[in-house]
Enzyme design. Structure first.
Site, PDB file in Angstrom:
ATOM      1  N   CYS A   1       4.437  19.940  85.826  1.00 29.43           N
ATOM      2  CA  CYS A   1       4.304  21.308  85.353  1.00 29.43           C
ATOM      3  C   CYS A   1       5.404  22.184  85.932  1.00 29.43           C
ATOM      4  CB  CYS A   1       2.940  21.859  85.741  1.00 29.43           C
ATOM      5  SG  CYS A   1       1.582  20.894  85.061  1.00 29.43           S
TER       6      CYS A   1
ATOM      7  N   SER B   1      -2.547  15.697  81.921  1.00 25.11           N
ATOM      8  CA  SER B   1      -2.182  16.278  80.633  1.00 25.11           C
ATOM      9  C   SER B   1      -0.803  16.886  80.616  1.00 25.11           C
ATOM     10  CB  SER B   1      -3.191  17.368  80.245  1.00 25.11           C
ATOM     11  OG  SER B   1      -3.220  18.392  81.236  1.00 25.11           O
ATOM     12  N   CYS B   2      -0.323  17.414  81.753  1.00 28.54           N
ATOM     13  CA  CYS B   2       0.877  18.237  81.679  1.00 28.54           C
ATOM     14  C   CYS B   2       2.096  17.601  82.301  1.00 28.54           C
ATOM     15  CB  CYS B   2       0.630  19.589  82.341  1.00 28.54           C
ATOM     16  SG  CYS B   2       0.528  19.513  84.137  1.00 28.54           S
ATOM     17  N   GLY B   3       1.973  16.511  83.014  1.00 31.41           N
ATOM     18  CA  GLY B   3       3.150  15.954  83.660  1.00 31.41           C
ATOM     19  C   GLY B   3       3.630  16.849  84.779  1.00 31.41           C
TER      20      GLY B   3
ATOM     21  N   THR C   1      -0.939  16.691  86.583  1.00 25.14           N
ATOM     22  CA  THR C   1      -2.233  16.348  86.022  1.00 25.14           C
ATOM     23  C   THR C   1      -2.040  15.349  84.901  1.00 25.14           C
ATOM     24  OG1 THR C   1      -2.306  17.986  84.246  1.00 25.14           O
ATOM     25  CG2 THR C   1      -2.948  18.739  86.444  1.00 25.14           C
TER      26      THR C   1
END
Length: 282
Positions: free
Chosen positions: A118, A114-116, A112
């Site tokens: 995950c 935001s998280c790269g 995503t």
């Protein structure tokens, strides 16, 4: 082709007064990355530099290390049900003879903005897949004053941020402070992938005498991408994570956080920072 920005109507409230107006928003669309025809990853990104994004992602995954290992990158025709091209699916074809790491063959990665990547938080994975050690010989040497000037230079180069306020940015600088390249994206890791992918396409890897500056925090994923590209210095305007610091210390990466005005924290690789001069001034 998706646009970098889109317009939406908003209700604006200022000091009790209500009005409607159009607002400029940063575009966010999914990009599916296929490797030799097989789905590999989906990331939410700002459209633009999609081929560089895919190439940079594969550098981070240890799949690509040079332009000679890349045959081509294309948008997939017929990517939608009606057969039209959405420009949201790319296929990366490796050159004949390129051996693919096992980790890329049988997994489907979702990332995503935001998280790269995950869940991919393994120092061992970076150690075993990195193509190069960080080898800036002689070591890059940076004055704190030069580092302090870089965030303003990055901010001045953020063209889309000026219109939307909603983008992360990543920039490559020379040790003398020259801006070499800058990319923007809704995801900070995508912005770095676009930089690294453009370097791969131009035959510039490893980026052994550069400084990578990111507009947000320094996560493990960003430290990983710096190491995989051979970048010796990663600086961030916000905080690093503990795992990013661990990776930096193990790999020889210089990691600077909270780079704001004349203040900064050096978490690893202090031998590249002119600390003695800084201490004398303090």
């Amino acid at each position: 082709m998706g646009r970098v920005t889109e317009r939406r109507k908003v209700i604006r409230i200022r000091d009790g007064a209500v009005s409607t107006r159009p607002d400029t928003l940063v575009a966010e669309e999914p990009l599916e990355i296929r490797l030799n025809g097989k789905p590999l990853a989906i990331t939410m990104r700002t459209p633009g530099d999609d081929f560089a994004l895919a190439a940079g992602f594969l550098v981070s995954e240890g799949v690509l290390g040079g332009a000679d290992e890349l045959q081509n990158i294309v948008y997939c025709a017929g990517a939608t049900v009606d057969g039209s091209n959405s420009y949201n699916v790319v296929d990366v074809r490796t050159a004949p003879g390129v051996v693919l790491p096992d980790i890329t063959l049988e997994r489907n990665v979702y990332t995503t903005s935001s998280c790269g990547l995950c869940g991919k938080a393994s120092l061992d994975a970076v150690r075993t897949t990195a193509r190069w050690t960080i080898d800036d010989t002689p070591p890059v040497r940076l004055e704190p004053e030069l580092l302090s000037s870089l965030p303003d230079r990055l901010r001045a180069a953020q063209r889309v941020f000026d219109r939307t306020g909603g983008l992360h940015a990543a920039a490559l600088f020379s040790p003398e402070g020259e801006l070499l390249d800058v990319r923007e994206d809704v995801g900070r890791h995508n912005a770095v992938d676009k930089l690294v992918g453009r370097a791969l396409q131009s035959g510039s890897l490893p980026l052994s005498r550069t400084v990578l500056l990111v507009s947000g925090r320094a996560s493990f994923e960003l430290a990983q991408k710096a190491v995989m590209a051979g970048i010796p210095v990663l600086a961030a305007v916000s905080a690093p994570s503990s795992l990013a610091v661990d990776l930096a210390a193990e790999s020889g990466l210089t990691l600077v956080g909270f780079l704001r005005g004349p203040s900064m924290n050096v978490y690893a690789g202090e031998h590249r920072i002119a600390l003695r001069a800084a201490a004398a001034q303090g």
